[in-house]
Scaffold this motif. Structure first.
Motif, PDB file in Angstrom:
ATOM      1  N   ASN A 144       1.035   0.926 -16.475  1.00 32.35           N
ATOM      2  CA  ASN A 144      -0.194   1.222 -15.726  1.00 32.35           C
ATOM      3  C   ASN A 144       0.093   1.687 -14.290  1.00 32.35           C
ATOM      4  O   ASN A 144      -0.642   2.500 -13.731  1.00 32.35           O
ATOM      5  N   TYR A 145       1.202   1.186 -13.694  1.00 28.65           N
ATOM      6  CA  TYR A 145       1.590   1.606 -12.334  1.00 28.65           C
ATOM      7  C   TYR A 145       1.692   3.138 -12.265  1.00 28.65           C
ATOM      8  O   TYR A 145       1.252   3.763 -11.322  1.00 28.65           O
ATOM      9  N   GLU A 146       2.349   3.717 -13.294  1.00 29.30           N
ATOM     10  CA  GLU A 146       2.596   5.158 -13.254  1.00 29.30           C
ATOM     11  C   GLU A 146       1.293   5.929 -13.471  1.00 29.30           C
ATOM     12  O   GLU A 146       1.088   6.997 -12.892  1.00 29.30           O
ATOM     13  N   VAL A 201       0.825  -1.219   0.000  1.00 31.04           N
ATOM     14  CA  VAL A 201       0.000   0.000   0.000  1.00 31.04           C
ATOM     15  C   VAL A 201       0.858   1.267   0.000  1.00 31.04           C
ATOM     16  O   VAL A 201       0.436   2.315   0.471  1.00 31.04           O
ATOM     17  N   LYS A 202       2.078   1.137  -0.550  1.00 27.82           N
ATOM     18  CA  LYS A 202       2.951   2.313  -0.666  1.00 27.82           C
ATOM     19  C   LYS A 202       2.329   3.333  -1.617  1.00 27.82           C
ATOM     20  O   LYS A 202       1.409   2.996  -2.376  1.00 27.82           O
ATOM     21  N   ALA A 203       2.896   4.543  -1.597  1.00 30.00           N
ATOM     22  CA  ALA A 203       2.452   5.611  -2.503  1.00 30.00           C
ATOM     23  C   ALA A 203       0.936   5.794  -2.427  1.00 30.00           C
ATOM     24  O   ALA A 203       0.240   5.810  -3.439  1.00 30.00           O
ATOM     25  N   VAL A 216       3.819 -13.611  -0.254  1.00 32.31           N
ATOM     26  CA  VAL A 216       3.918 -12.843  -1.502  1.00 32.31           C
ATOM     27  C   VAL A 216       3.507 -11.398  -1.222  1.00 32.31           C
ATOM     28  O   VAL A 216       2.697 -11.132  -0.339  1.00 32.31           O
ATOM     29  N   ARG A 217       4.102 -10.492  -1.972  1.00 27.99           N
ATOM     30  CA  ARG A 217       3.833  -9.063  -1.770  1.00 27.99           C
ATOM     31  C   ARG A 217       3.056  -8.539  -2.975  1.00 27.99           C
ATOM     32  O   ARG A 217       3.618  -8.320  -4.046  1.00 27.99           O
ATOM     33  N   ALA A 218       1.772  -8.356  -2.796  1.00 29.24           N
ATOM     34  CA  ALA A 218       0.919  -7.998  -3.938  1.00 29.24           C
ATOM     35  C   ALA A 218       0.637  -6.505  -3.968  1.00 29.24           C
ATOM     36  O   ALA A 218       0.010  -5.960  -3.067  1.00 29.24           O
ATOM     37  N   GLY A 219       1.107  -5.866  -5.013  1.00 38.31           N
ATOM     38  CA  GLY A 219       0.810  -4.453  -5.234  1.00 38.31           C
ATOM     39  C   GLY A 219      -0.170  -4.303  -6.378  1.00 38.31           C
ATOM     40  O   GLY A 219      -1.397  -4.354  -6.203  1.00 38.31           O
ATOM     41  N   ILE A 220       0.352  -4.194  -7.585  1.00 40.37           N
ATOM     42  CA  ILE A 220      -0.469  -3.820  -8.741  1.00 40.37           C
ATOM     43  C   ILE A 220      -1.693  -4.729  -8.935  1.00 40.37           C
ATOM     44  O   ILE A 220      -2.772  -4.258  -9.296  1.00 40.37           O
ATOM     45  N   GLY A 221      -1.531  -6.025  -8.668  1.00 37.71           N
ATOM     46  CA  GLY A 221      -2.645  -6.951  -8.862  1.00 37.71           C
ATOM     47  C   GLY A 221      -3.803  -6.653  -7.924  1.00 37.71           C
ATOM     48  O   GLY A 221      -4.975  -6.840  -8.265  1.00 37.71           O
ATOM     49  N   ALA A 247       8.496 -12.681  -4.108  1.00 39.17           N
ATOM     50  CA  ALA A 247       7.602 -12.357  -5.224  1.00 39.17           C
ATOM     51  C   ALA A 247       6.703 -11.157  -4.975  1.00 39.17           C
ATOM     52  O   ALA A 247       6.033 -11.075  -3.948  1.00 39.17           O
ATOM     53  N   ALA A 248       6.672 -10.235  -5.933  1.00 38.80           N
ATOM     54  CA  ALA A 248       5.607  -9.227  -6.022  1.00 38.80           C
ATOM     55  C   ALA A 248       4.529  -9.842  -6.929  1.00 38.80           C
ATOM     56  O   ALA A 248       4.533 -11.055  -7.162  1.00 38.80           O
ATOM     57  N   THR A 249       3.631  -9.027  -7.476  1.00 38.66           N
ATOM     58  CA  THR A 249       2.530  -9.614  -8.249  1.00 38.66           C
ATOM     59  C   THR A 249       3.018 -10.502  -9.402  1.00 38.66           C
ATOM     60  O   THR A 249       2.502 -11.604  -9.612  1.00 38.66           O
ATOM     61  N   GLY A 250       4.033 -10.033 -10.141  1.00 39.66           N
ATOM     62  CA  GLY A 250       4.520 -10.803 -11.287  1.00 39.66           C
ATOM     63  C   GLY A 250       5.041 -12.173 -10.876  1.00 39.66           C
ATOM     64  O   GLY A 250       4.693 -13.196 -11.483  1.00 39.66           O
ATOM     65  N   THR A 296       8.284  -2.123   6.334  1.00 38.85           N
ATOM     66  CA  THR A 296       8.748  -0.981   5.540  1.00 38.85           C
ATOM     67  C   THR A 296      10.191  -1.242   5.136  1.00 38.85           C
ATOM     68  O   THR A 296      10.951  -1.804   5.902  1.00 38.85           O
ATOM     69  N   TRP A 297      10.542  -0.865   3.898  1.00 37.33           N
ATOM     70  CA  TRP A 297      11.850  -1.284   3.388  1.00 37.33           C
ATOM     71  C   TRP A 297      12.782  -0.161   2.967  1.00 37.33           C
ATOM     72  O   TRP A 297      13.831  -0.419   2.401  1.00 37.33           O
ATOM     73  N   LEU A 298      12.426   1.085   3.230  1.00 33.85           N
ATOM     74  CA  LEU A 298      13.393   2.156   2.956  1.00 33.85           C
ATOM     75  C   LEU A 298      13.571   2.985   4.223  1.00 33.85           C
ATOM     76  O   LEU A 298      12.741   3.840   4.529  1.00 33.85           O
ATOM     77  N   ALA A 319      -1.335   3.792  -1.424  1.00 33.26           N
ATOM     78  CA  ALA A 319      -1.997   2.635  -2.036  1.00 33.26           C
ATOM     79  C   ALA A 319      -2.126   2.829  -3.545  1.00 33.26           C
ATOM     80  O   ALA A 319      -3.213   2.724  -4.113  1.00 33.26           O
ATOM     81  N   TYR A 320      -0.980   3.108  -4.163  1.00 34.59           N
ATOM     82  CA  TYR A 320      -0.913   3.279  -5.616  1.00 34.59           C
ATOM     83  C   TYR A 320      -1.950   4.314  -6.095  1.00 34.59           C
ATOM     84  O   TYR A 320      -2.563   4.169  -7.151  1.00 34.59           O
ATOM     85  N   GLY A 321      -2.130   5.347  -5.260  1.00 37.07           N
ATOM     86  CA  GLY A 321      -3.060   6.410  -5.623  1.00 37.07           C
ATOM     87  C   GLY A 321      -4.498   6.152  -5.221  1.00 37.07           C
ATOM     88  O   GLY A 321      -5.356   7.010  -5.386  1.00 37.07           O
TER      89      GLY A 321
HETATM   90  C1  LIG Z   1       6.300  -2.052  -5.057  1.00 40.82           C
HETATM   91  C2  LIG Z   1       6.855  -3.290  -4.526  1.00 40.82           C
HETATM   92  C3  LIG Z   1       6.103  -4.475  -4.520  1.00 40.82           C
HETATM   93  C4  LIG Z   1       4.781  -4.613  -5.225  1.00 40.82           C
HETATM   94  O1  LIG Z   1       5.034  -4.774  -6.599  1.00 40.82           O
HETATM   95  P1  LIG Z   1       3.835  -5.068  -7.635  1.00 40.82           P
HETATM   96  O2  LIG Z   1       4.534  -5.343  -8.898  1.00 40.82           O
HETATM   97  O3  LIG Z   1       3.051  -3.798  -7.679  1.00 40.82           O
HETATM   98  O4  LIG Z   1       3.061  -6.193  -7.084  1.00 40.82           O
HETATM   99  C5  LIG Z   1       6.628  -5.567  -3.885  1.00 40.82           C
HETATM  100  N1  LIG Z   1       7.831  -5.528  -3.292  1.00 40.82           N
HETATM  101  C6  LIG Z   1       8.606  -4.411  -3.309  1.00 40.82           C
HETATM  102  C7  LIG Z   1       9.932  -4.433  -2.661  1.00 40.82           C
HETATM  103  C8  LIG Z   1       8.161  -3.265  -3.930  1.00 40.82           C
HETATM  104  O5  LIG Z   1       8.922  -2.179  -3.950  1.00 40.82           O
END
Ligand SMILES: *Cc1c(COP(=O)(O)O)cnc(C)c1O
Length: 446
Positions: free
Chosen positions: A419-421, A59-61, A268-273, A252-255, A119-121, A63-65
């Motif tokens: 699409n992310y941008e 849910v960074k940024a 798994v870390r799901a963002g865009i999906g 893994a992120a969504t891909g 959080t990773w930064l 939550a992608y807007g």
């Molecule tokens: C943004 C991000 C994700 C999510 O990526 P998606 O491709 O949107 O699923 C997962 N892990 C890290 C470290 C990221 O920066």
């Protein structure tokens, strides 16, 4: 002059997205991003079903807007056991949102059922100041966050903060498996792992996770992900030899989640999906993946006019009417996240008809083509749309096919981006309106 009513209205809310969802005056904003929380919940459940392991809602940024608070709470109600953000400042905001909603913290929930926040930064920290009253790392530990560590100096600062606070920091060791972005390099890993082991023995840290990120998970034939996996396993051996046993391995992120079953591991870390978009529509579209785009950006025509053939439109006169023409004014521009690259190409839907932006995208407004103002015989044609008509920039295609709606994928293609941008750059001026069951409020305390 400031009245008490003024100051109340400008007091920052602990849930900024809630304030953003309400324009200062009803009806003051013409444009709106409609966020379908039911689509978000559906996407979360869909990804969980595919992955078959616990999932983190990224849910960074904001939550992608889409809005941090409503999305985070919806994801939890849909079964996410983790929430992930990039920056520490975002994580601290997220923790206040969760506290306010009554979501249990890991420290207060020994059953292990409370969701965790990673959080990773981390900000750059001087270890000698890490324990100071105003230290961001103290705030991080007090907020009960899981933190990522990639370097010895980060570890030193975290240890100093944990020692002064008398707590154990929950860490995820990040290794670089081929992306060359964040993470420990192979050659630095043994020393970092040894230092982590000493800190574990001292009780200042707990190494709960070992993680990395894939650089080409949307390219199933590149061989890159296999290399990442090999490097990850090497790193895991080094870490185990140092006597560490991180129980949450994630890559893994969504891909990766969708296209590399071996990368799913423990989490798994799901963002865009989660937002209903495909990490790469050329590999599989949202519809093919069973995902529903959750954001619809809409506005309204604020002026409709007829211009003569040859008349130029917008800055630089880069587009001229090919015939006598109807055009419409839409109050959205690049400061709202409509890319300037969409000049004379960004698709829009008006009353179920697809057309495009014509001329340059301005800071606050764009002009769209509404079609010819004369028929083939030269007789005047009435305006095909009126002031107040809804204009949709992007959204989910109408399943019944009644309404032509461009997608974020089409916008990305038109603008030479991803699409992310398109969704993450949506401006703060645009109110978010939440629809769909729950609207974020039905998260039950564990
Ligand atoms: C943004 C991000 C994700 C999510 O990526 P998606 O491709 O949107 O699923 C997962 N892990 C890290 C470290 C990221 O920066």
């Amino acid at each position: 002059m400031t009245t008490s009513a003024d100051s109340a209205a400008t007091t920052p809310s602990t849930a900024p997205e809630a304030a953003a969802a309400r324009p200062p005056l009803p009806g003051a904003a013409t444009s709106c991003a409609v966020i379908d929380l039911e689509a978000i919940a559906h996407n979360g459940r869909r990804l969980a079903q595919i992955a078959g392991v616990p999932w983190m809602a990224v849910v960074k940024a904001d939550a992608y807007g889409h809005g941090l608070g409503p999305v985070a709470l919806t994801a939890l109600s849909a079964g996410a056991s983790w929430l992930g953000v990039a920056q520490l400042a975002e994580a601290l905001t997220l923790r206040s949102v969760l506290d306010e909603a009554g979501v249990a913290r890991p420290a207060g929930e020994p059953s292990g059922r409370a969701p965790r926040v990673l959080t990773w930064l981390l900000p750059v920290m001087d270890p000698s100041r890490a324990g100071a009253e105003d230290s961001p790392l103290r705030a991080a530990l007090a907020a009960d966050l899981d933190l990522s560590v990639s370097t010895l100096s980060q570890l030193e600062a975290l240890e100093a903060a944990a020692r002064l606070q008398g707590v154990t920091a929950r860490l995820h060791l990040k290794v670089d498996t081929g992306m060359s972005r964040g993470g420990a390099m192979d050659e630095d890993l043994p020393a970092l792992a040894a230092a982590l082991r000493r800190a574990v023995d001292e009780g200042t840290v707990d190494v709960v996770g070992l993680w990395s990120h894939l650089s080409r998970a949307d390219e199933p034939t590149s061989g890159s992900t296999e290399e990442h996996l090999t490097r990850y396993r090497q790193a895991e051996r080094v870490v185990q030899e140092a006597g560490l046993r991180p129980s949450i391995r994630h890559l893994a992120a969504t891909g990766g989640l969708l296209w590399y079953p071996q990368a799913r591991m423990d989490l798994v870390r799901a963002g865009i999906g989660l937002y209903g978009l495909s990490p790469d529509p050329a590999v599989a579209t949202s519809a093919e993946l069973g995902l529903r785009p959750a954001m619809r950006l809409e506005s309204a025509l604020v002026q409709v006019k007829r211009i003569d053939a040859g008349r130029a439109v917008s800055y630089g006169g880069t587009w001229s009417a090919p015939t006598d023409r109807w055009v419409g004014l839409v109050p959205l521009g690049y400061s709202d996240g409509v890319p300037r690259a969409a000049s004379s190409t960004g698709p829009v839907g008006v009353g179920g008809v697809m057309t495009t932006i014509v001329g340059r995208v301005c800071m606050d407004q764009v002009v769209i083509d509404l079609g010819p103002a004369r028929d083939g015989a030269g007789a005047p044609l009435p305006a095909p749309a009126r002031v107040g008509d809804t204009v949709v920039l992007w959204g989910a295609p109408d399943a019944a096919g009644r309404e032509a709606v461009p997608t974020a994928d089409e916008w990305a293609q038109a603008c030479g981006t991803i699409n992310y941008e398109i969704v993450t750059r949506l401006g703060t001026r645009i109110p978010r309106r939440y629809v769909g069951a729950g609207a974020g409020g039905d998260y039950a305390r564990p």
